[in-house]
Design a protein around this motif. Structure first.
Motif, PDB file in Angstrom:
ATOM      1  N   SER A  64      70.906   7.203  50.892  1.00 17.63           N
ATOM      2  CA  SER A  64      70.734   6.420  52.120  1.00 17.63           C
ATOM      3  C   SER A  64      70.977   7.343  53.307  1.00 17.63           C
ATOM      4  CB  SER A  64      71.697   5.234  52.170  1.00 17.63           C
ATOM      5  OG  SER A  64      73.030   5.676  52.237  1.00 17.63           O
ATOM      6  N   VAL A  65      70.211   7.103  54.367  1.00 18.22           N
ATOM      7  CA  VAL A  65      70.372   7.834  55.620  1.00 18.22           C
ATOM      8  C   VAL A  65      70.767   6.810  56.674  1.00 18.22           C
ATOM      9  CG1 VAL A  65      69.259   9.273  57.371  1.00 18.22           C
ATOM     10  CG2 VAL A  65      68.602   9.510  54.960  1.00 18.22           C
ATOM     11  N   GLN A  66      71.886   7.063  57.351  1.00 19.31           N
ATOM     12  CA  GLN A  66      72.370   6.135  58.373  1.00 19.31           C
ATOM     13  C   GLN A  66      71.784   6.511  59.728  1.00 19.31           C
ATOM     14  OE1 GLN A  66      76.636   6.363  58.202  1.00 19.31           O
ATOM     15  NE2 GLN A  66      76.695   5.823  56.045  1.00 19.31           N
ATOM     16  N   THR A  67      71.043   5.592  60.331  1.00 17.44           N
ATOM     17  CA  THR A  67      70.481   5.813  61.668  1.00 17.44           C
ATOM     18  C   THR A  67      71.005   4.721  62.591  1.00 17.44           C
ATOM     19  OG1 THR A  67      68.507   4.469  61.278  1.00 17.44           O
ATOM     20  CG2 THR A  67      68.372   6.808  60.659  1.00 17.44           C
ATOM     21  N   SER A  69      68.138   3.843  56.088  1.00 12.35           N
ATOM     22  CA  SER A  69      66.945   4.090  55.299  1.00 12.35           C
ATOM     23  C   SER A  69      67.390   4.438  53.882  1.00 12.35           C
ATOM     24  CB  SER A  69      66.152   5.248  55.910  1.00 12.35           C
ATOM     25  OG  SER A  69      65.000   5.513  55.144  1.00 12.35           O
ATOM     26  N   TYR A  70      66.697   3.895  52.892  1.00 10.72           N
ATOM     27  CA  TYR A  70      67.068   4.102  51.499  1.00 10.72           C
ATOM     28  C   TYR A  70      65.899   4.740  50.746  1.00 10.72           C
ATOM     29  CZ  TYR A  70      70.739   0.820  52.712  1.00 10.72           C
ATOM     30  OH  TYR A  70      71.801   0.205  53.316  1.00 10.72           O
ATOM     31  N   GLY A  71      66.240   5.392  49.640  1.00 16.72           N
ATOM     32  CA  GLY A  71      65.186   5.959  48.822  1.00 16.72           C
ATOM     33  C   GLY A  71      65.719   6.668  47.602  1.00 16.72           C
ATOM     34  N   LEU A 107      65.933  27.719  40.874  1.00 16.19           N
ATOM     35  CA  LEU A 107      64.687  27.486  41.615  1.00 16.19           C
ATOM     36  C   LEU A 107      64.344  26.008  41.498  1.00 16.19           C
ATOM     37  CD1 LEU A 107      62.678  30.606  40.405  1.00 16.19           C
ATOM     38  CD2 LEU A 107      63.898  30.307  42.568  1.00 16.19           C
ATOM     39  N   TYR A 108      64.656  25.275  42.556  1.00 17.04           N
ATOM     40  CA  TYR A 108      64.496  23.828  42.514  1.00 17.04           C
ATOM     41  C   TYR A 108      63.472  23.354  43.533  1.00 17.04           C
ATOM     42  CZ  TYR A 108      68.817  24.223  39.897  1.00 17.04           C
ATOM     43  OH  TYR A 108      69.754  24.568  38.975  1.00 17.04           O
ATOM     44  N   ALA A 109      62.933  22.175  43.266  1.00 18.13           N
ATOM     45  CA  ALA A 109      62.022  21.492  44.189  1.00 18.13           C
ATOM     46  C   ALA A 109      62.539  20.066  44.349  1.00 18.13           C
ATOM     47  CB  ALA A 109      60.601  21.487  43.632  1.00 18.13           C
ATOM     48  N   ALA A 110      62.321  19.511  45.543  1.00 18.98           N
ATOM     49  CA  ALA A 110      62.790  18.147  45.788  1.00 18.98           C
ATOM     50  C   ALA A 110      61.718  17.344  46.504  1.00 18.98           C
ATOM     51  CB  ALA A 110      64.075  18.165  46.614  1.00 18.98           C
ATOM     52  N   VAL A 111      61.653  16.060  46.162  1.00 18.25           N
ATOM     53  CA  VAL A 111      60.749  15.102  46.792  1.00 18.25           C
ATOM     54  C   VAL A 111      61.587  13.874  47.128  1.00 18.25           C
ATOM     55  CG1 VAL A 111      58.760  13.603  46.410  1.00 18.25           C
ATOM     56  CG2 VAL A 111      58.749  15.915  45.494  1.00 18.25           C
ATOM     57  N   MET A 112      61.414  13.370  48.342  1.00 20.85           N
ATOM     58  CA  MET A 112      62.127  12.165  48.760  1.00 20.85           C
ATOM     59  C   MET A 112      61.136  11.017  48.845  1.00 20.85           C
ATOM     60  SD  MET A 112      64.575  13.834  51.700  1.00 20.85           S
ATOM     61  CE  MET A 112      65.708  12.456  51.847  1.00 20.85           C
ATOM     62  N   GLU A 113      61.401   9.968  48.078  1.00 24.39           N
ATOM     63  CA  GLU A 113      60.589   8.750  48.126  1.00 24.39           C
ATOM     64  C   GLU A 113      61.346   7.788  49.028  1.00 24.39           C
ATOM     65  OE1 GLU A 113      60.131   7.613  44.039  1.00 24.39           O
ATOM     66  OE2 GLU A 113      59.167   9.504  43.519  1.00 24.39           O
ATOM     67  N   THR A 114      60.795   7.547  50.231  1.00 27.03           N
ATOM     68  CA  THR A 114      61.504   6.760  51.236  1.00 27.03           C
ATOM     69  C   THR A 114      60.992   5.324  51.289  1.00 27.03           C
ATOM     70  OG1 THR A 114      60.012   7.212  53.087  1.00 27.03           O
ATOM     71  CG2 THR A 114      61.672   8.874  52.607  1.00 27.03           C
ATOM     72  N   ASP A 115      61.819   4.428  51.798  1.00 30.72           N
ATOM     73  CA  ASP A 115      61.412   3.030  51.945  1.00 30.72           C
ATOM     74  C   ASP A 115      60.571   2.823  53.200  1.00 30.72           C
ATOM     75  OD1 ASP A 115      63.560   3.475  53.682  1.00 30.72           O
ATOM     76  OD2 ASP A 115      64.377   1.458  53.434  1.00 30.72           O
ATOM     77  N   GLN A 116      60.624   3.767  54.157  1.00 33.62           N
ATOM     78  CA  GLN A 116      59.910   3.596  55.422  1.00 33.62           C
ATOM     79  C   GLN A 116      58.755   4.567  55.641  1.00 33.62           C
ATOM     80  OE1 GLN A 116      62.794   3.812  58.569  1.00 33.62           O
ATOM     81  NE2 GLN A 116      63.968   2.066  57.829  1.00 33.62           N
ATOM     82  N   PHE A 117      58.834   5.774  55.066  1.00 39.38           N
ATOM     83  CA  PHE A 117      57.862   6.817  55.404  1.00 39.38           C
ATOM     84  C   PHE A 117      57.066   7.339  54.210  1.00 39.38           C
ATOM     85  CE2 PHE A 117      61.585   7.208  58.255  1.00 39.38           C
ATOM     86  CZ  PHE A 117      60.994   6.745  59.411  1.00 39.38           C
TER      87      PHE A 117
END
Length: 141
Positions: free
Chosen positions: A54-57, A62-64, A74-84
């Motif tokens: 969660s990101v507090q604004t 915002s959650y995801g 060697l890592y990769a990251a993807v954020m699946e957001t509820d808004q974007f």
């Protein structure tokens, strides 16, 4: 000849110093009993898995889900957001327990940084002069 002797002395001193530092880096320990013991290398933190976050604004939280894949540092990251929608985290790096990367939210660049602590993470999403706290929990590896 005097310069050659000075250069040779300096080179030998430098090699001795490098050798001492190298032994220290291998975490070799001499015990009082005179026995030599090598400490095991600390296992690198593995952030892979699926993380709820969660990101507090100021307006709304915002959650995801953040998915971290990869191996051997060697890592990769993807954020699946509820808004974007889905945001790729570019330049995602993990050093020790600290992580960082960059995302683009509606055409605006932002950075994400923080640290892992077991199956928890905490940090910030930075957009311009604004900084928003982010927290997460790993739900699967």
């Amino acid at each position: 000849m005097k310069n050659l002797k000075s250069l040779l002395t300096f080179t030998l001193s430098l090699l001795l110093a490098i050798s001492i530092v190298g032994c220290t880096a291998n975490k070799t320990v001499v015990l009082d009993s005179g026995k030599v013991e090598k400490k095991a290398k600390e296992k690198a933190y593995d952030p892979r898995g699926v993380w709820d976050y969660s990101v507090q604004t100021p307006d709304t939280d915002s959650y995801g889900i953040m998915r971290i894949t990869g191996d051997n540092g060697l890592y990769a990251a993807v954020m699946e957001t509820d808004q974007f929608g889905t945001l790729n985290v570019t330049g995602f790096t993990v050093v020790g327990n600290a992580f960082s990367g960059a995302i683009e939210v509606m055409g605006t660049s932002a950075s994400i940084e923080g640290s892992f602590d077991g199956d928890s993470m905490a940090g910030y999403v930075n957009m311009g002069a604004d900084s928003f706290p982010v927290q997460g929990t790993r739900k699967s590896k």
